[in-house]
Design a protein around this motif. Sequence first.
Motif, mmCIF file in Angstrom:
data_model
loop_
_atom_site.group_PDB
_atom_site.id
_atom_site.type_symbol
_atom_site.label_atom_id
_atom_site.label_comp_id
_atom_site.label_asym_id
_atom_site.label_seq_id
_atom_site.Cartn_x
_atom_site.Cartn_y
_atom_site.Cartn_z
ATOM 1 N N ARG A 94 50.976 48.554 38.354
ATOM 2 C CA ARG A 94 49.527 49.218 38.822
ATOM 3 C C ARG A 94 49.387 49.038 40.185
ATOM 4 N NH1 ARG A 94 46.042 50.179 40.852
ATOM 5 N NH2 ARG A 94 43.901 50.083 40.472
ATOM 6 N N TYR A 101 36.977 44.207 33.096
ATOM 7 C CA TYR A 101 37.765 45.374 33.768
ATOM 8 C C TYR A 101 37.620 46.608 32.768
ATOM 9 C CZ TYR A 101 41.975 48.378 34.567
ATOM 10 O OH TYR A 101 42.480 49.470 34.803
ATOM 11 N N VAL A 157 41.467 40.689 39.288
ATOM 12 C CA VAL A 157 40.612 41.830 38.621
ATOM 13 C C VAL A 157 39.519 42.265 39.641
ATOM 14 C CG1 VAL A 157 39.086 41.745 36.678
ATOM 15 C CG2 VAL A 157 41.709 40.911 36.541
ATOM 16 N N SER A 215 39.119 45.487 48.450
ATOM 17 C CA SER A 215 40.211 45.387 47.301
ATOM 18 C C SER A 215 41.451 44.673 47.886
ATOM 19 C CB SER A 215 40.336 46.686 46.825
ATOM 20 O OG SER A 215 41.252 46.746 45.800
ATOM 21 N N HIS A 267 35.652 49.176 35.519
ATOM 22 C CA HIS A 267 36.731 49.752 36.293
ATOM 23 C C HIS A 267 36.736 51.032 36.767
ATOM 24 C CE1 HIS A 267 38.842 52.693 33.453
ATOM 25 N NE2 HIS A 267 38.505 51.971 32.458
ATOM 26 N N LYS A 268 37.241 51.404 37.937
ATOM 27 C CA LYS A 268 36.916 53.079 38.419
ATOM 28 C C LYS A 268 38.295 53.556 38.106
ATOM 29 C CE LYS A 268 35.106 51.196 41.973
ATOM 30 N NZ LYS A 268 34.552 50.949 43.236
ATOM 31 N N GLU A 269 39.110 53.432 37.478
ATOM 32 C CA GLU A 269 40.292 54.236 37.466
ATOM 33 C C GLU A 269 40.165 55.542 37.283
ATOM 34 O OE1 GLU A 269 42.712 52.338 38.427
ATOM 35 O OE2 GLU A 269 42.888 50.262 37.393
ATOM 36 N N GLN A 320 45.262 52.441 34.268
ATOM 37 C CA GLN A 320 44.771 51.714 33.391
ATOM 38 C C GLN A 320 45.523 51.045 32.385
ATOM 39 O OE1 GLN A 320 41.486 54.165 31.798
ATOM 40 N NE2 GLN A 320 40.897 52.636 30.170
ATOM 41 N N ILE A 349 40.833 44.873 41.818
ATOM 42 C CA ILE A 349 41.226 46.154 41.220
ATOM 43 C C ILE A 349 39.953 46.799 40.828
ATOM 44 C CG2 ILE A 349 42.221 47.123 39.388
ATOM 45 C CD1 ILE A 349 44.254 46.105 41.365
ATOM 46 N N VAL A 350 38.963 46.008 40.283
ATOM 47 C CA VAL A 350 37.893 47.153 39.916
ATOM 48 C C VAL A 350 36.945 47.471 40.996
ATOM 49 C CG1 VAL A 350 35.422 46.565 38.862
ATOM 50 C CG2 VAL A 350 37.624 45.439 37.688
#
Length: 239
Positions: free
Chosen positions: A105, A50, A218, A171, A54-56, A62, A221-222
């Motif tokens: 989240r 993550y 996970v 997602s 991740h692309k948050e 995050q 979310i990613v």
Amino acid sequence: MLKFSKETVVFSLLFIIALIIDIIIKINWDASVFRYISKSSLSILLIGYYSFFHKETSRVKQFFMTVALLFFFIGDIFFILYQIELYYIFAIFSFGLAKLFYVFRFSNQGDFRVKQITPALVFCFLLMMLVMYLINDNLDNFFFPTLFYFFISTLFVVFAFLRRDYVDTHSYALVIVGVFLGLASDTLAALVSFYDSDIPFQNIAVMLFYGLSQLFIVLGIVKETNFEPTAEDVINDKS
């Protein structure tokens, strides 16, 4: 068609291998030093993947995701010594807090659509009532921790469903699969702990469902891509 990058495929294979090793160690050397290593490796892999991929765009989201994974890590460690009552209670609260941060989240700034969450809410309520009915006589000091955990688990499912209009389909689907695998693991773990400890293959099933649940969530979310619902979506949901 759902496509994954090479990094995701490699990570998923490594995680599944680590999960299988942890299950084998749990069956043969539970509560040994090897279990601490194998159990910890799962959380470390999830947090590492993550953190790197991740692309948050939101620092807050995050933070929520990272804290959720850290609480799962803490809960995993406590749960190894589940036969000690205090550690079992600490594990339940750690997992509950982890799911609460998952709820944070998952949350979006959109309208709350009752129609969208009703099936999930009814399903969770009936499932939790059934499980509580079966295990209630044996809960004793675990009654309130278990009730707390089931309440958070219901919020967890509801807020996962509420992502539908705000994230891409892939997602959303990955997270939903992970959520229901988590429900299966929680339900089985509760029944094994407080109803019938001789359920066939329970050692394998609880950890397998739990590990795959974390993996799918996970990954979802990613892979998440956010978008705003259209006016037509809003009208259809309210109709």
